[in-house]
Design a protein around this motif. Structure first.
Motif, PDB file in Angstrom:
ATOM      1  N   GLY A 116      21.396  -1.300  -8.531  1.00 55.83           N
ATOM      2  CA  GLY A 116      22.424  -2.041  -9.245  1.00 55.83           C
ATOM      3  C   GLY A 116      23.249  -2.707  -8.368  1.00 55.83           C
ATOM      4  O   GLY A 116      23.702  -3.916  -8.827  1.00 55.83           O
TER       5      GLY A 116
ATOM      6  N   PHE B 278      25.398  -4.414 -14.152  1.00 54.59           N
ATOM      7  CA  PHE B 278      24.309  -4.207 -13.048  1.00 54.59           C
ATOM      8  C   PHE B 278      25.011  -2.867 -11.934  1.00 54.59           C
ATOM      9  O   PHE B 278      24.268  -2.124 -11.309  1.00 54.59           O
TER      10      PHE B 278
ATOM     11  N   CYS C  25      23.865  -6.972  -8.720  1.00 49.56           N
ATOM     12  CA  CYS C  25      25.071  -7.423  -9.035  1.00 49.56           C
ATOM     13  C   CYS C  25      25.300  -8.749  -8.017  1.00 49.56           C
ATOM     14  O   CYS C  25      25.862  -9.697  -8.098  1.00 49.56           O
TER      15      CYS C  25
END
Length: 419
Positions: A374, A231, A378
């Motif tokens: 991303g 991610f 995460c």
């Protein structure tokens, strides 16, 4: 920094050899794509290096894990070092030709990746034999520092060599480092396979995979790292961020910043021996990595971007320290090589898929959107994994039933001439 592991002779040899080899390898990491670019002027040809290296490294890692549990680990390490030296010599010979070809670069790069995959499980599985249980975290920190020094100094010298001296000079330095490393590794004491070890086989690899799946705390170390890298791995977008900030010259600083953060953790790692909830520490560190990537994606100037990358590198190092400590303290010696191969698989898959995700999302929603989303994904993944992996979150080294499997075989002085 806790330097107790350096009292061990063989650990000192491994670390010295590793610094030398890592330095040369990072020079070649710069030289190979640079030479392919000069020979082909093709983005696709340069990008193909990752594909060429990934499959051999993964397959080599899995088979190397089986070898590490069935053969003398010192022998595997030394023979792989010789093989990589031969391939480095091939790169040098090709570079010295009047008209260098580009196809040998792929063959040598793939071969070096395969041998690195074969060698790394034996290296990782050997160190727990040399250390006391309470020295594991310190040994991992010293290993990390070795890697970070190479990742900072190697590319810097590699860039200077290929642009100012010549590509052949870069390969010559790499070859010289392999020769020095071989001489050092030849003085390691033998590290024979555990008593009753089976011959390396696909069945043996499957046994290792089943063992990993049987322990949620081990699976947690793999899954959390893969999620964080998938991610929130922004490195493929560094050139675009540098251009977006109107500072193309900062590109090299972006690549070095994470290593600077990781090195800072290695140099100040004495505190890690006081942390016992390793699973929780890994989850927190992975979450900080994601949050730092969000900050990097939102940064409006180079200085702020670099600060967040340093924080990200530090968090990644903390996660790596505790993951490695969990592996080294709890995996039985007879399975340690095969599990090291699985670890290598997790190291390879996450960043590779993460680069693809970052590029694809950047094309779909924009540069900043790819990086920020991303990082947020995460952080969210870490929270979700904390709930679905309760034994990983609750892992405490003081109460874990999986104690370190001590070796009982005697350690004999090494014969440098016997490999």
């Amino acid at each position: 920094m806790d330097i107790r592991p350096l009292r061990c002779r063989d650990f000192r040899i491994l670390m010295t050899s590793g610094v030398v080899t890592m330095f040369g390898s990072f020079i070649t990491i710069v030289a190979v794509p640079y030479q392919i670019m000069r020979l082909t002027d093709s983005y696709l040809a340069v990008g193909a290096i990752g594909v060429v290296e990934l499959v051999p490294m993964v397959l080599g890692g899995l088979w190397g894990g089986a070898l590490a549990d069935a053969m003398d680990r010192r022998r595997v390490i030394v023979l792989c070092e010789i093989g990589m030296a031969v391939l480095a010599a091939g790169l040098l010979v090709n570079a010295l030709l009047p008209d260098p070809a580009f196809w040998p670069l792929y063959i040598c790069a793939g071969g070096i990746a395969a041998l690195d995959g074969l060698q790394r499980p034996s290296l990782n599985a050997l160190i727990p034999r040399l250390m006391k249980r309470d020295e594991m975290a310190a040994a991992n920190a010293i290993q990390g520092m070795r890697w970070q020094i190479g990742s900072i100094a190697g590319p810097a010298l590699g860039g200077l060599l290929v642009t100012q001296v010549g590509i052949a000079a870069a390969y010559a330095v790499d070859l010289a480092t392999f020769v020095v490393s071989f001489v050092l590794l030849a003085w390691l004491r033998p590290a024979p396979a555990p008593p009753g070890a089976e011959r390396p086989s696909i069945k043996g690899i499957v046994v290792g995979v089943r063992y990993a799946f049987s322990r949620q705390e081990l699976m947690g170390t793999y899954v959390v790292d893969i999620a964080a890298m998938f991610f929130a791995m922004p490195m493929a977008l560094f050139p675009f961020v540098a251009d977006d900030l109107r500072s193309p010259s900062s590109l090299g600083l972006f690549y070095a910043a994470t290593s600077v953060g990781a090195l800072a953790i290695s140099l100040t790692s004495g505190w890690v021996r006081h942390v016992h909830r390793h699973g929780t520490a890994v989850l927190i560190a992975a979450g900080v990595w994601g949050a730092a990537v969000v900050g990097f994606g939102l940064a409006s100037d180079v200085a702020t971007a670099l600060v967040f990358l340093v924080v990200a590198g530090a968090a990644d190092m903390v996660s790596g320290l505790f993951r490695q400590t969990m592996w080294n303290q709890t995996i039985p010696d007879e399975l340690r090589g095969r599990l090291a191969g699985i670890e290598l698989l997790s190291f390879s898959i996450g960043p590779t898929l993460g680069q693809m995700r970052a590029g694809g999302m950047a094309a779909a929603i924009g540069l900043r959107g790819s990086i920020v989303s991303g990082g947020l994904l995460c952080v969210g993944a870490c929270g979700a994994l904390a709930r679905v992996l309760p034994r990983f979150t609750a892992y405490d080294e003081r109460t874990s039933p999986h104690g370190r499997a001590e070796t009982t075989e005697p350690v004999q002085p090494a014969d440098p001439g016997q490999l």
